[in-house]
Design a protein around this motif. Structure first.
Motif, PDB file in Angstrom:
ATOM      1  N   ARG A 198       0.833  -1.217   0.000  1.00 29.93           N
ATOM      2  CA  ARG A 198       0.000   0.000   0.000  1.00 29.93           C
ATOM      3  C   ARG A 198       0.861   1.258   0.000  1.00 29.93           C
ATOM      4  N   HIS A 199       0.379   2.288  -0.689  1.00 35.25           N
ATOM      5  CA  HIS A 199       1.101   3.558  -0.729  1.00 35.25           C
ATOM      6  C   HIS A 199       0.666   4.433   0.445  1.00 35.25           C
ATOM      7  N   PHE A 200       1.630   5.034   1.104  1.00 35.27           N
ATOM      8  CA  PHE A 200       1.289   5.908   2.215  1.00 35.27           C
ATOM      9  C   PHE A 200       1.013   7.320   1.720  1.00 35.27           C
ATOM     10  N   PHE A 201       0.114   8.004   2.421  1.00 38.37           N
ATOM     11  CA  PHE A 201      -0.135   9.417   2.115  1.00 38.37           C
ATOM     12  C   PHE A 201       1.098  10.219   2.524  1.00 38.37           C
ATOM     13  N   PRO A 202       1.427  11.246   1.715  1.00 40.01           N
ATOM     14  CA  PRO A 202       2.673  11.979   1.975  1.00 40.01           C
ATOM     15  C   PRO A 202       2.625  12.870   3.215  1.00 40.01           C
ATOM     16  N   VAL A 203       1.574  12.787   4.000  1.00 37.78           N
ATOM     17  CA  VAL A 203       1.584  13.482   5.296  1.00 37.78           C
ATOM     18  C   VAL A 203       2.640  12.795   6.169  1.00 37.78           C
ATOM     19  N   PHE A 204       2.894  11.546   5.870  1.00 38.86           N
ATOM     20  CA  PHE A 204       4.053  10.817   6.439  1.00 38.86           C
ATOM     21  C   PHE A 204       5.256  11.294   5.608  1.00 38.86           C
ATOM     22  N   PRO A 205       6.191  12.027   6.219  1.00 36.40           N
ATOM     23  CA  PRO A 205       7.182  12.761   5.403  1.00 36.40           C
ATOM     24  C   PRO A 205       8.287  11.894   4.795  1.00 36.40           C
ATOM     25  N   TYR A 206       7.882  10.885   4.050  1.00 30.30           N
ATOM     26  CA  TYR A 206       8.903  10.022   3.438  1.00 30.30           C
ATOM     27  C   TYR A 206       9.674  10.743   2.340  1.00 30.30           C
ATOM     28  N   THR A 207       9.121  11.870   1.844  1.00 25.68           N
ATOM     29  CA  THR A 207       9.879  12.634   0.849  1.00 25.68           C
ATOM     30  C   THR A 207      11.183  13.171   1.462  1.00 25.68           C
ATOM     31  N   CYS A 216       7.398  21.120   6.832  1.00 20.56           N
ATOM     32  CA  CYS A 216       6.452  22.090   7.380  1.00 20.56           C
ATOM     33  C   CYS A 216       6.720  23.491   6.837  1.00 20.56           C
ATOM     34  N   HIS A 217       8.008  23.808   6.624  1.00 19.20           N
ATOM     35  CA  HIS A 217       8.363  25.194   6.294  1.00 19.20           C
ATOM     36  C   HIS A 217       8.382  25.495   4.791  1.00 19.20           C
ATOM     37  N   THR A 218       8.150  24.505   3.946  1.00 20.01           N
ATOM     38  CA  THR A 218       8.138  24.740   2.500  1.00 20.01           C
ATOM     39  C   THR A 218       6.690  24.746   2.012  1.00 20.01           C
ATOM     40  N   PRO A 219       6.305  25.737   1.202  1.00 18.76           N
ATOM     41  CA  PRO A 219       4.929  25.728   0.701  1.00 18.76           C
ATOM     42  C   PRO A 219       4.693  24.556  -0.254  1.00 18.76           C
ATOM     43  N   ARG A 220       3.449  24.125  -0.339  1.00 22.49           N
ATOM     44  CA  ARG A 220       3.087  22.997  -1.204  1.00 22.49           C
ATOM     45  C   ARG A 220       2.229  23.477  -2.373  1.00 22.49           C
ATOM     46  N   ASN A 221       2.224  22.696  -3.437  1.00 25.53           N
ATOM     47  CA  ASN A 221       1.406  23.054  -4.597  1.00 25.53           C
ATOM     48  C   ASN A 221       0.001  22.466  -4.448  1.00 25.53           C
ATOM     49  N   LEU A 222      -0.789  22.560  -5.511  1.00 23.02           N
ATOM     50  CA  LEU A 222      -2.185  22.141  -5.414  1.00 23.02           C
ATOM     51  C   LEU A 222      -2.369  20.669  -5.114  1.00 23.02           C
ATOM     52  N   ILE A 223      -1.376  19.853  -5.478  1.00 20.29           N
ATOM     53  CA  ILE A 223      -1.526  18.427  -5.175  1.00 20.29           C
ATOM     54  C   ILE A 223      -0.722  18.046  -3.937  1.00 20.29           C
ATOM     55  N   GLY A 224      -0.381  19.050  -3.135  1.00 17.80           N
ATOM     56  CA  GLY A 224       0.224  18.752  -1.840  1.00 17.80           C
ATOM     57  C   GLY A 224       1.688  18.387  -1.904  1.00 17.80           C
ATOM     58  N   ALA A 225       2.377  18.735  -2.999  1.00 17.39           N
ATOM     59  CA  ALA A 225       3.809  18.420  -3.079  1.00 17.39           C
ATOM     60  C   ALA A 225       4.620  19.664  -2.713  1.00 17.39           C
ATOM     61  N   LEU A 226       5.758  19.446  -2.071  1.00 16.38           N
ATOM     62  CA  LEU A 226       6.632  20.563  -1.707  1.00 16.38           C
ATOM     63  C   LEU A 226       7.122  21.243  -2.975  1.00 16.38           C
ATOM     64  N   ARG A 227       7.235  22.572  -2.934  1.00 15.30           N
ATOM     65  CA  ARG A 227       7.770  23.295  -4.095  1.00 15.30           C
ATOM     66  C   ARG A 227       9.255  23.522  -3.877  1.00 15.30           C
ATOM     67  N   SER A 239       5.220  28.405   4.918  1.00 18.13           N
ATOM     68  CA  SER A 239       3.987  27.829   4.406  1.00 18.13           C
ATOM     69  C   SER A 239       2.823  28.306   5.262  1.00 18.13           C
ATOM     70  N   ALA A 240       1.818  28.880   4.580  1.00 19.12           N
ATOM     71  CA  ALA A 240       0.653  29.380   5.320  1.00 19.12           C
ATOM     72  C   ALA A 240      -0.185  28.231   5.846  1.00 19.12           C
ATOM     73  N   GLU A 241      -0.074  27.104   5.175  1.00 19.68           N
ATOM     74  CA  GLU A 241      -0.888  25.958   5.577  1.00 19.68           C
ATOM     75  C   GLU A 241      -0.011  24.762   5.868  1.00 19.68           C
ATOM     76  N   GLY A 242       0.716  24.846   6.963  1.00 23.86           N
ATOM     77  CA  GLY A 242       1.519  23.706   7.405  1.00 23.86           C
ATOM     78  C   GLY A 242       0.575  22.652   7.967  1.00 23.86           C
ATOM     79  N   PRO A 243       1.138  21.551   8.487  1.00 21.81           N
ATOM     80  CA  PRO A 243       0.275  20.541   9.085  1.00 21.81           C
ATOM     81  C   PRO A 243      -0.589  21.167  10.181  1.00 21.81           C
ATOM     82  N   GLU A 244      -1.785  20.636  10.363  1.00 17.68           N
ATOM     83  CA  GLU A 244      -2.742  21.143  11.356  1.00 17.68           C
ATOM     84  C   GLU A 244      -3.173  22.572  11.026  1.00 17.68           C
ATOM     85  N   GLY A 245      -2.914  23.001   9.771  1.00 18.33           N
ATOM     86  CA  GLY A 245      -3.290  24.351   9.377  1.00 18.33           C
ATOM     87  C   GLY A 245      -2.431  25.436  10.014  1.00 18.33           C
ATOM     88  N   GLU A 246      -1.334  25.031  10.668  1.00 19.81           N
ATOM     89  CA  GLU A 246      -0.484  26.027  11.331  1.00 19.81           C
ATOM     90  C   GLU A 246       0.391  26.756  10.313  1.00 19.81           C
TER      91      GLU A 246
END
Ligand code: HEC
Length: 312
Positions: free
Chosen positions: A115-124, A205-216, A224-231
């Motif tokens: 199974r593929h994990f969601f990238p909220v798990f920071p394997y990147t 957490c500190h890098t903004p993400r694009n529309l599909i949730g990937a780090l830019r 990033s205005a929308e880090g995890p937990e919206g922080e």
């Protein structure tokens, strides 16, 4: 820091040695050789565990959850996910995982069942860690108490809750592989980069993400205005107006130990958690290495403004 240079002459004798050792009967070594080696691996793993921020996402602190048993809710723009049980429980945790399973999960974001994990798990970021370091982290996790607590499925609406598109997401956004040291930089800088980018995963957490949730990548650590937990995770590049360009190196080192910012304020939220449960246990030399690396980044002008909360 390792250099990962291919050294054929050193490699083959090592392989032969490894084969010989692997072929020896288990009673050939000193009676307690194995547990001692495991203990050393677990101790190294504990250090890395702290350097990673203490894996706090895997503990449901708000509801007095058991350490690393998962169940903590994490809000993302795509829905709410619950962290998983990473204790060595064989039914509900990762107790049946081999070293290779663990390394694959951290490096490729894929579970033993495929199974593929969601990238909220920071394997990147974890993909940049060495095999040895990953195995050591596993040894530490396996030295913890096993807790039986089933995982909770994510609450996300389609298509974000589907796992199969993650294969394409990874194909686009995941660059699998260990961080290669830059021979033109100092050992300290390389250590700092390895810690910040691979282990401590500051950029997740500190890098903004694009529309599909990937780090830019071009905006590394620019906030990033929308880090995890919206922080809101501030810009931590050395830009003087919008980042932390006015911080001295020792301000950063002190901050990573105490959570006290250059202006004397206490840091809040997730950053306070990763310092309290993790970064503060790093050696001073490692915190300094992170500071040296961060201050060498190109300053990026990016004013991060909090997104208005719905209903306000
Ligand atoms: C889990 C997410 C997360 C991780 C990982 C993380 N940070 Fe943070 N960081 C935050 C958030 C959120 C804030 C804002 C906290 C606040 O407003 O008090 C913050 C604040 C900061 C600040 C204060 C900046 C300012 O202008 O006030 C610095 C410096 C910082 N982080 C550096 C780092 C470094 C260096 C790392 C990696 C070693 C790191 N952070 C890893 C989420 C994170």
């Amino acid at each position: 820091m390792r250099t990962y240079r291919w050294r054929p002459r050193a490699f083959w004798p090592l392989c032969t040695l490894a084969l010989v050792v692997a072929a020896l009967p288990p009673w050939a070594g000193a009676p307690h050789a194995q547990p001692a080696a495991e203990g050393a691996a677990a101790a190294r793993g504990e250090y890395l565990f702290h350097a990673s921020g203490g894996c706090r996402c895997h503990t449901d602190g708000k509801n007095q959850g058991a350490p690393m048993a998962g169940g903590r809710s994490i809000k993302t723009p795509f829905g709410t996910l619950y962290s998983t049980n990473i204790t060595p429980d064989r039914e509900t945790g990762i107790g049946t995982w081999s070293d290779a399973d663990f390394v694959r999960a951290m490096r490729e974001g894929t579970g033993p069942d495929g199974r593929h994990f969601f990238p909220v798990f920071p394997y990147t970021s974890f993909t940049r860690m060495t095999d040895q370091d990953l195995r050591d982290v596993k040894a530490y996790l396996f030295s913890l108490k096993a807790v039986s607590q089933p995982n909770r499925p994510p609450e996300m609406s389609p298509p974000f809750g589907w796992r199969f598109p993650l294969r394409y997401w990874k194909w686009l956004n995941l660059e699998i592989g260990v961080l290669v040291a830059d021979p033109n930089r100092s050992e300290e800088w390389n250590r700092g980069r390895y810690l910040a980018e691979a282990v401590a995963h500051c950029g997740e957490c500190h890098t903004p993400r694009n529309l599909i949730g990937a780090l830019r990548p071009a905006m590394l650590d620019a906030g990033s205005a929308e880090g995890p937990e919206g922080e809101l995770a501030p810009n931590i590049t050395p830009d003087r107006d919008t980042g932390i360009g006015t911080w001295r190196e020792r301000d950063l080192v002190y901050f990573l130990e105490t959570g006290i910012k250059a202006d004397g304020d206490d840091v809040q939220g997730l950053m306070a958690e990763v310092i309290d449960h993790g970064y503060k246990y790093m050696t001073g030399a490692d915190r300094k290495a992170i500071a040296v690396y961060l201050q060498s980044l190109p300053p990026i002008r990016n004013k991060v403004v909090a997104k208005p909360k719905p209903g306000k």
